[in-house]
Design a protein around this motif. Structure first.
Motif, PDB file in Angstrom:
ATOM      1  N   ASN A   1       0.825  -1.201   0.000  1.00 27.83           N
ATOM      2  CA  ASN A   1       0.000   0.000   0.000  1.00 27.83           C
ATOM      3  C   ASN A   1       0.863   1.256   0.000  1.00 27.83           C
ATOM      4  O   ASN A   1       0.638   2.187  -0.786  1.00 27.83           O
ATOM      5  N   ARG A   2       1.861   1.285   0.872  1.00 32.18           N
ATOM      6  CA  ARG A   2       2.764   2.440   0.964  1.00 32.18           C
ATOM      7  C   ARG A   2       3.481   2.664  -0.363  1.00 32.18           C
ATOM      8  O   ARG A   2       3.578   3.783  -0.865  1.00 32.18           O
ATOM      9  N   TYR A   3       3.969   1.584  -0.956  1.00 31.93           N
ATOM     10  CA  TYR A   3       4.694   1.693  -2.226  1.00 31.93           C
ATOM     11  C   TYR A   3       3.799   2.280  -3.318  1.00 31.93           C
ATOM     12  O   TYR A   3       4.211   3.171  -4.065  1.00 31.93           O
ATOM     13  N   LEU A   4       2.575   1.785  -3.423  1.00 31.54           N
ATOM     14  CA  LEU A   4       1.665   2.291  -4.453  1.00 31.54           C
ATOM     15  C   LEU A   4       1.324   3.761  -4.231  1.00 31.54           C
ATOM     16  O   LEU A   4       1.224   4.533  -5.187  1.00 31.54           O
ATOM     17  N   LEU A   5       1.157   4.150  -2.970  1.00 34.85           N
ATOM     18  CA  LEU A   5       0.862   5.550  -2.675  1.00 34.85           C
ATOM     19  C   LEU A   5       2.033   6.460  -3.048  1.00 34.85           C
ATOM     20  O   LEU A   5       1.840   7.545  -3.584  1.00 34.85           O
ATOM     21  N   GLU A   6       3.260   6.003  -2.773  1.00 33.79           N
ATOM     22  CA  GLU A   6       4.437   6.841  -3.002  1.00 33.79           C
ATOM     23  C   GLU A   6       4.944   6.796  -4.437  1.00 33.79           C
ATOM     24  O   GLU A   6       5.471   7.780  -4.942  1.00 33.79           O
ATOM     25  N   ASN A   7       4.838   5.640  -5.068  1.00 38.92           N
ATOM     26  CA  ASN A   7       5.442   5.476  -6.389  1.00 38.92           C
ATOM     27  C   ASN A   7       4.438   5.191  -7.482  1.00 38.92           C
ATOM     28  O   ASN A   7       4.502   5.759  -8.556  1.00 38.92           O
ATOM     29  N   GLY A   8       3.556   4.225  -7.221  1.00 38.72           N
ATOM     30  CA  GLY A   8       2.605   3.807  -8.234  1.00 38.72           C
ATOM     31  C   GLY A   8       3.288   3.126  -9.401  1.00 38.72           C
ATOM     32  O   GLY A   8       4.486   3.254  -9.615  1.00 38.72           O
ATOM     33  N   ALA A   9       2.537   2.354 -10.135  1.00 39.46           N
ATOM     34  CA  ALA A   9       3.065   1.734 -11.353  1.00 39.46           C
ATOM     35  C   ALA A   9       2.982   2.725 -12.496  1.00 39.46           C
ATOM     36  O   ALA A   9       3.716   2.628 -13.463  1.00 39.46           O
ATOM     37  N   GLY A  10       2.091   3.702 -12.377  1.00 37.10           N
ATOM     38  CA  GLY A  10       1.832   4.618 -13.466  1.00 37.10           C
ATOM     39  C   GLY A  10       3.035   5.420 -13.896  1.00 37.10           C
ATOM     40  O   GLY A  10       3.274   5.617 -15.078  1.00 37.10           O
ATOM     41  N   ASP A  11       3.817   5.902 -12.939  1.00 36.11           N
ATOM     42  CA  ASP A  11       5.005   6.677 -13.253  1.00 36.11           C
ATOM     43  C   ASP A  11       5.929   5.927 -14.202  1.00 36.11           C
ATOM     44  O   ASP A  11       6.436   6.476 -15.164  1.00 36.11           O
ATOM     45  N   LYS A  12       6.162   4.673 -13.886  1.00 31.24           N
ATOM     46  CA  LYS A  12       7.101   3.873 -14.663  1.00 31.24           C
ATOM     47  C   LYS A  12       6.554   3.543 -16.054  1.00 31.24           C
ATOM     48  O   LYS A  12       7.300   3.278 -16.963  1.00 31.24           O
ATOM     49  N   MET A  13       5.242   3.531 -16.200  1.00 31.83           N
ATOM     50  CA  MET A  13       4.620   3.148 -17.462  1.00 31.83           C
ATOM     51  C   MET A  13       4.203   4.365 -18.288  1.00 31.83           C
ATOM     52  O   MET A  13       3.625   4.218 -19.346  1.00 31.83           O
ATOM     53  N   GLY A  14       4.445   5.560 -17.767  1.00 31.89           N
ATOM     54  CA  GLY A  14       4.045   6.755 -18.498  1.00 31.89           C
ATOM     55  C   GLY A  14       2.578   7.101 -18.333  1.00 31.89           C
ATOM     56  O   GLY A  14       2.028   7.877 -19.104  1.00 31.89           O
ATOM     57  N   TRP A  15       1.915   6.507 -17.335  1.00 27.70           N
ATOM     58  CA  TRP A  15       0.524   6.814 -17.076  1.00 27.70           C
ATOM     59  C   TRP A  15       0.448   7.812 -15.937  1.00 27.70           C
ATOM     60  O   TRP A  15       1.448   8.189 -15.354  1.00 27.70           O
ATOM     61  N   GLU A  16      -0.759   8.177 -15.579  1.00 26.65           N
ATOM     62  CA  GLU A  16      -0.926   9.032 -14.409  1.00 26.65           C
ATOM     63  C   GLU A  16      -0.418   8.288 -13.181  1.00 26.65           C
ATOM     64  O   GLU A  16      -0.358   7.068 -13.151  1.00 26.65           O
ATOM     65  N   LYS A  17      -0.016   9.060 -12.171  1.00 32.68           N
ATOM     66  CA  LYS A  17       0.642   8.455 -11.020  1.00 32.68           C
ATOM     67  C   LYS A  17      -0.298   7.599 -10.172  1.00 32.68           C
ATOM     68  O   LYS A  17       0.115   6.593  -9.613  1.00 32.68           O
ATOM     69  N   GLU A  18      -1.572   7.982 -10.035  1.00 36.87           N
ATOM     70  CA  GLU A  18      -2.478   7.251  -9.141  1.00 36.87           C
ATOM     71  C   GLU A  18      -2.604   5.790  -9.576  1.00 36.87           C
ATOM     72  O   GLU A  18      -2.916   5.488 -10.715  1.00 36.87           O
ATOM     73  N   THR A  19      -2.328   4.907  -8.655  1.00 41.60           N
ATOM     74  CA  THR A  19      -2.391   3.475  -8.939  1.00 41.60           C
ATOM     75  C   THR A  19      -3.012   2.769  -7.759  1.00 41.60           C
ATOM     76  O   THR A  19      -2.586   2.960  -6.626  1.00 41.60           O
TER      77      THR A  19
ATOM     78  N   ILE B   1      -4.927   3.587  -2.137  1.00 42.08           N
ATOM     79  CA  ILE B   1      -5.884   4.698  -2.091  1.00 42.08           C
ATOM     80  C   ILE B   1      -5.675   5.575  -0.865  1.00 42.08           C
ATOM     81  O   ILE B   1      -5.575   6.792  -0.976  1.00 42.08           O
ATOM     82  N   ILE B   2      -5.616   4.951   0.324  1.00 44.33           N
ATOM     83  CA  ILE B   2      -5.443   5.726   1.558  1.00 44.33           C
ATOM     84  C   ILE B   2      -4.223   5.225   2.317  1.00 44.33           C
ATOM     85  O   ILE B   2      -3.870   4.050   2.237  1.00 44.33           O
ATOM     86  N   PRO B   3      -3.554   6.120   3.059  1.00 45.57           N
ATOM     87  CA  PRO B   3      -2.320   5.723   3.744  1.00 45.57           C
ATOM     88  C   PRO B   3      -2.516   4.772   4.921  1.00 45.57           C
ATOM     89  O   PRO B   3      -1.643   3.962   5.215  1.00 45.57           O
ATOM     90  N   THR B   4      -3.641   4.855   5.605  1.00 44.92           N
ATOM     91  CA  THR B   4      -3.854   4.015   6.782  1.00 44.92           C
ATOM     92  C   THR B   4      -4.845   2.908   6.466  1.00 44.92           C
ATOM     93  O   THR B   4      -6.004   3.179   6.140  1.00 44.92           O
ATOM     94  N   LEU B   5      -4.365   1.674   6.550  1.00 50.60           N
ATOM     95  CA  LEU B   5      -5.221   0.527   6.282  1.00 50.60           C
ATOM     96  C   LEU B   5      -5.646  -0.118   7.585  1.00 50.60           C
ATOM     97  O   LEU B   5      -4.839  -0.281   8.498  1.00 50.60           O
TER      98      LEU B   5
ATOM     99  N   GLN C   1     -15.334  -9.594   2.601  1.00 52.91           N
ATOM    100  CA  GLN C   1     -14.796  -8.643   3.571  1.00 52.91           C
ATOM    101  C   GLN C   1     -14.724  -7.278   2.892  1.00 52.91           C
ATOM    102  O   GLN C   1     -13.893  -7.074   2.014  1.00 52.91           O
ATOM    103  N   PRO C   2     -15.603  -6.346   3.247  1.00 60.05           N
ATOM    104  CA  PRO C   2     -15.537  -5.033   2.603  1.00 60.05           C
ATOM    105  C   PRO C   2     -14.305  -4.250   3.050  1.00 60.05           C
ATOM    106  O   PRO C   2     -13.999  -4.174   4.239  1.00 60.05           O
ATOM    107  N   ALA C   3     -13.582  -3.718   2.099  1.00 64.37           N
ATOM    108  CA  ALA C   3     -12.408  -2.882   2.365  1.00 64.37           C
ATOM    109  C   ALA C   3     -11.999  -2.219   1.059  1.00 64.37           C
ATOM    110  O   ALA C   3     -12.309  -2.704  -0.024  1.00 64.37           O
ATOM    111  N   LEU C   4     -11.286  -1.111   1.168  1.00 66.86           N
ATOM    112  CA  LEU C   4     -10.781  -0.418  -0.017  1.00 66.86           C
ATOM    113  C   LEU C   4      -9.595  -1.168  -0.613  1.00 66.86           C
ATOM    114  O   LEU C   4      -8.857  -1.850   0.102  1.00 66.86           O
ATOM    115  N   PRO C   5      -9.366  -1.020  -1.920  1.00 66.48           N
ATOM    116  CA  PRO C   5      -8.144  -1.583  -2.513  1.00 66.48           C
ATOM    117  C   PRO C   5      -6.902  -0.906  -1.936  1.00 66.48           C
ATOM    118  O   PRO C   5      -6.999   0.139  -1.285  1.00 66.48           O
ATOM    119  N   VAL C   6      -5.735  -1.474  -2.204  1.00 66.30           N
ATOM    120  CA  VAL C   6      -4.481  -0.846  -1.777  1.00 66.30           C
ATOM    121  C   VAL C   6      -4.134   0.278  -2.745  1.00 66.30           C
ATOM    122  O   VAL C   6      -4.504   0.242  -3.913  1.00 66.30           O
TER     123      VAL C   6
END
Length: 195
Positions: free
Chosen positions: A48-66, A112-116, A105-110
């Motif tokens: 979760n932390r990695y996706l919030l800070e880096n995302g896959a999008g940066d590396k692929m040329g997409w928008e950062k939010e992942t 999206i938010i910093p605190t899981l 089990q309802p929960a948000l995907p990884v």
């Protein structure tokens, strides 16, 4: 390292190449952390932390939010317990004979938010039990059944005598039939049999 088995399924946002890149990143990171002996909760939080800070999008040329779903089942081979961790994931199913237990089990995907807030559902597993994990593309295949209830009845009838690969292929085939001419979302099925 403790001898447990982990089944991991992730579904990236959207469909196609971008979603595949996101889910592949999540699966590879989780697999690596768990193989290193990291606790499950810490591993999911690290992804979760990695996706919030880096995302896959940066590396692929997409928008950062992942963000992506995490569907993780950890099976303790000594106690026979399965722990189901679901972050934005579709239901899983435990099939024993003709009985089907739906695990949700309802929960948000990884990503999206910093605190899981991590919780899990525990199930006692026995030899012969079948675990079925699916992406939401399987549930969304039937326009008239938004809850995916068709899957429970399908599994109670269709799982007997089938091996894991055959059952997974059968579920995918049924989902594609239910989509008809509509464009399908990415559809993934993971099937495991407890021995």
């Amino acid at each position: 390292p403790d001898g447990s088995r982990a089944l991991i399924l992730s579904d990236g946002m959207g469909k196609g190449a971008r979603a595949a890149a996101e889910s592949t990143l999540v699966v590879h990171m989780l697999r690596k952390l768990l193989k290193q002996g990291q606790p499950v909760a810490r591993s999911i939080k690290e992804v979760n932390r990695y996706l919030l800070e880096n995302g896959a999008g940066d590396k692929m040329g997409w928008e950062k939010e992942t963000f992506a779903t995490v569907d993780l089942t950890v099976i303790d081979r000594v106690t026979g317990r399965g722990k189901f961790y679901k972050m934005g994931a579709a239901p899983s199913y435990v099939v024993r004979g003709r009985r089907v237990r739906k695990v949700e089990q309802p929960a948000l995907p990884v990503g999206i938010i910093p605190t899981l807030k991590l919780t899990h559902v525990t199930a006692r597993l026995s030899a012969g039990d079948v675990i079925v994990m699916i992406s939401d593309g399987i549930i969304d295949s039937d326009r008239n059944d938004s809850q995916g209830d068709w899957i429970s009845s399908f599994l109670s009838d269709a799982s007997a005598g089938k091996g894991p690969r055959q059952l997974a292929a059968h579920i995918l085939e049924e989902a594609h039939k239910r989509y008809g001419d509509r464009e399908a979302d990415d559809a993934t099925v993971v099937v495991a049999v407890i021995r």
